[in-house]
Enzyme design. Structure first.
Site, PDB file in Angstrom:
ATOM      1  N   GLN A  24       0.700  -1.197  -0.145  1.00 28.76           N
ATOM      2  CA  GLN A  24      -0.016  -0.127   0.155  1.00 28.76           C
ATOM      3  C   GLN A  24       0.895   1.201   0.054  1.00 28.76           C
ATOM      4  O   GLN A  24       0.562   2.358  -0.565  1.00 28.76           O
ATOM      5  CB  GLN A  24      -0.926   0.151   1.171  1.00 28.76           C
ATOM      6  CG  GLN A  24      -2.178  -1.113   1.005  1.00 28.76           C
ATOM      7  CD  GLN A  24      -2.752  -1.112  -0.179  1.00 28.76           C
ATOM      8  OE1 GLN A  24      -3.358  -0.067  -0.455  1.00 28.76           O
ATOM      9  NE2 GLN A  24      -2.542  -1.860  -1.081  1.00 28.76           N
ATOM     10  N   HIS A  50       1.569   3.081  -3.618  1.00 24.80           N
ATOM     11  CA  HIS A  50       0.889   3.692  -4.166  1.00 24.80           C
ATOM     12  C   HIS A  50       0.987   5.147  -4.367  1.00 24.80           C
ATOM     13  O   HIS A  50       0.971   5.510  -5.316  1.00 24.80           O
ATOM     14  CB  HIS A  50      -0.745   3.688  -3.644  1.00 24.80           C
ATOM     15  CG  HIS A  50      -1.461   2.510  -3.918  1.00 24.80           C
ATOM     16  ND1 HIS A  50      -1.895   1.868  -5.169  1.00 24.80           N
ATOM     17  CD2 HIS A  50      -1.907   1.212  -3.197  1.00 24.80           C
ATOM     18  CE1 HIS A  50      -2.503   0.935  -5.217  1.00 24.80           C
ATOM     19  NE2 HIS A  50      -2.351   0.594  -4.202  1.00 24.80           N
ATOM     20  N   ASP A  67      -6.851  -6.794  -4.256  1.00 22.22           N
ATOM     21  CA  ASP A  67      -6.580  -5.782  -5.272  1.00 22.22           C
ATOM     22  C   ASP A  67      -7.006  -6.232  -6.689  1.00 22.22           C
ATOM     23  O   ASP A  67      -7.352  -5.665  -7.408  1.00 22.22           O
ATOM     24  CB  ASP A  67      -5.300  -5.109  -5.239  1.00 22.22           C
ATOM     25  CG  ASP A  67      -5.033  -4.189  -4.348  1.00 22.22           C
ATOM     26  OD1 ASP A  67      -6.218  -3.495  -3.822  1.00 22.22           O
ATOM     27  OD2 ASP A  67      -3.879  -3.453  -4.008  1.00 22.22           O
ATOM     28  N   HIS A  93     -53.845  16.847   3.143  1.00 19.80           N
ATOM     29  CA  HIS A  93     -53.528  15.365   3.492  1.00 19.80           C
ATOM     30  C   HIS A  93     -54.431  14.659   4.060  1.00 19.80           C
ATOM     31  O   HIS A  93     -54.641  13.488   3.800  1.00 19.80           O
ATOM     32  CB  HIS A  93     -52.175  15.408   4.444  1.00 19.80           C
ATOM     33  CG  HIS A  93     -50.612  15.433   3.755  1.00 19.80           C
ATOM     34  ND1 HIS A  93     -50.571  16.648   3.259  1.00 19.80           N
ATOM     35  CD2 HIS A  93     -49.721  14.789   3.511  1.00 19.80           C
ATOM     36  CE1 HIS A  93     -49.115  16.646   2.521  1.00 19.80           C
ATOM     37  NE2 HIS A  93     -48.748  15.389   2.771  1.00 19.80           N
TER      38      HIS A  93
END
Length: 436
Positions: free
Chosen positions: A261, A264, A363, A422
């Site tokens: 990671q 990245h 991934d 209503h």
């Protein structure tokens, strides 16, 4: 190799951990203004603005927006060109992702109550979804599969992929992935202008109902600004991994899991938590020895120095407390009885069970989606899935008797809110008692 070392027994642990994991989503005012200008231009000038921005930002010489559209034959040609091993890997990964997501498909349902009133939920797919895929150096065919396949499984009518082609160069593997995933239309436009086109539509780019997929700061800001006109998947922060280990896994494995990671980008976060101090030292030694072997060594070093950490906890129970506090995007439980420990996890995007389940498998090809909540948003959000491409409509169908009974309940409630229309609308449906 430089990284943070923390221990839960330290007096300043909470403050140090909070500072380490803090991620500011403070918006860059200049970026926000520029993106707003681009969106306005695309809304007002359509294809003309798309061509102008594409030529300026991607160094192209497009004369007409129709040149931005790729036919399906281009995708198939790219699929034929890539190495056979890559094609087979794409196809096998796609099959696993498709199979997993097919189990997420929600079906319509309905029932009748005692008065015969029909109640239920009708599930329908979006008409059209837009998938943003980065171009140039940041090319992720795996993201094409992860974003397009859930949409196709959901039954979305048309999946439109937009991706920039800097200098007119297209990434064959991305195009091949689009072919494998069954993408319906590919348009080589990127940036905020692509997001704006997907949101409002132009003569060339059709308006979509939802935009998904990663992008740079301009793409993220554009998605933020068009939200409401269209749906979006999320505004994602940097990648994260939290590894909990009992000290029995090969330290080289754990070091590389953290690096997976960290590589990245410089803002990615990789944290290891363990109750074994000696093991933390072993992992630190493995990191120092292995980092020079990486193609992205500089990025990994920066990431680990800025936001990485090795944390010593009192025991595994305390490790799990930290898991739920951090609500990580990716969580590896590299330990005995991982499945049992996972039951203590309340907040995580994806949980990887055991020593032989590295995050990297998720991934690419395990099956579950790799588009996951970041920055502790796993506290309230979930991975991208088929449900993101389906809508739910409530069904209500009253018999005369059912309408009369419900109206007798609705009327006093409506009058308590001073909503006379209503109340009277409901009261018209109350059955009158037969005259004696």
């Amino acid at each position: 190799m430089k990284t943070h070392r923390l221990a839960t027994t330290e007096a300043d642990f909470d403050a140090r951990l909070a500072a380490l994991t803090a991620w500011s989503e403070e918006r860059d005012a200049e970026v926000a203004t520029r993106v707003s200008e681009i969106i306005r231009a695309v809304r007002e000038r359509g294809d003309e603005a798309l061509v102008e921005y594409t030529n300026r930002f991607d160094r192209r010489n497009v004369q007409h927006a129709s040149e931005l559209v790729l036919g399906k034959e281009v995708l198939q040609a790219a699929l034929a060109r890539i190495p056979q091993a890559h094609r087979e890997a794409l196809e096998m990964a796609a099959e696993r992702v498709r199979e997993y997501h097919s189990r997420q498909r929600q079906e319509s349902w309905q029932y009748h109550d005692e008065d015969g009133t029909l109640l239920g939920q009708q599930v329908t797919p979006l008409d059209r979804a837009g998938l943003y895929v980065p171009g140039g150096k940041a090319a992720y065919p795996s993201s094409v599969l992860m974003n397009a396949l859930p949409a196709k499984v959901a039954g979305v009518g048309e999946v439109v992929l937009v991706s920039p082609a800097p200098d007119g160069v297209l990434n064959d593997t991305v195009l091949a992935a689009a072919a494998v995933a069954g993408v319906d239309r590919v348009i080589t436009v990127g940036g905020a202008q692509a997001v704006a086109a997907l949101a409002w539509g132009t003569d060339t780019v059709p308006a979509v109902d939802k935009i998904v997929g990663p992008g740079n700061i301009y793409v993220a800001e554009a998605k933020r600004q068009v939200f409401g006109k269209v749906g979006i998947d999320m505004i994602a922060g940097p990648s994260e991994i939290l590894v909990v280990c009992d000290g029995k896994t090969d330290p080289d494995w754990i070091a590389m899991d953290l690096f997976s990671q960290a590589e990245h980008d410089e803002e990615a976060q990789a944290i290891l938590v363990s109750p074994d101090a000696d093991f933390l030292d072993q992992v630190a030694a493995s990191m120092a020895r292995l980092v020079p072997t990486l193609e992205r060594e500089d990025i990994v070093r920066t990431s680990m120095a800025n936001r990485g950490a090795l944390i010593l906890a009192r025991d595994l129970d305390e490790c799990m407390v930290l898991v739920n506090r951090l609500a990580p995007e990716h969580l590896e439980l590299s330990m005995d009885d991982a499945e049992q420990w996972a039951k203590k996890v309340r907040h995580a995007g994806a949980i990887f069970l055991g020593r032989h389940t590295p995050e990297a498998l998720g991934d690419y090809c395990a099956g579950p989606n790799h588009v996951l909540p970041t920055s502790a948003t796993a506290r309230f959000s979930s991975p991208l899935g088929v449900y993101d491409f389906q809508k739910r409509s409530s069904l209500i169908g009253c018999t005369p008797a059912g309408a009369s009974r419900l109206a007798s309940i609705a009327s006093p409630l409506a009058r308590s809110e001073s909503l006379t229309a209503h109340a009277r609308s409901a009261e018209y449906r109350i059955l009158k008692a037969p005259e004696a």
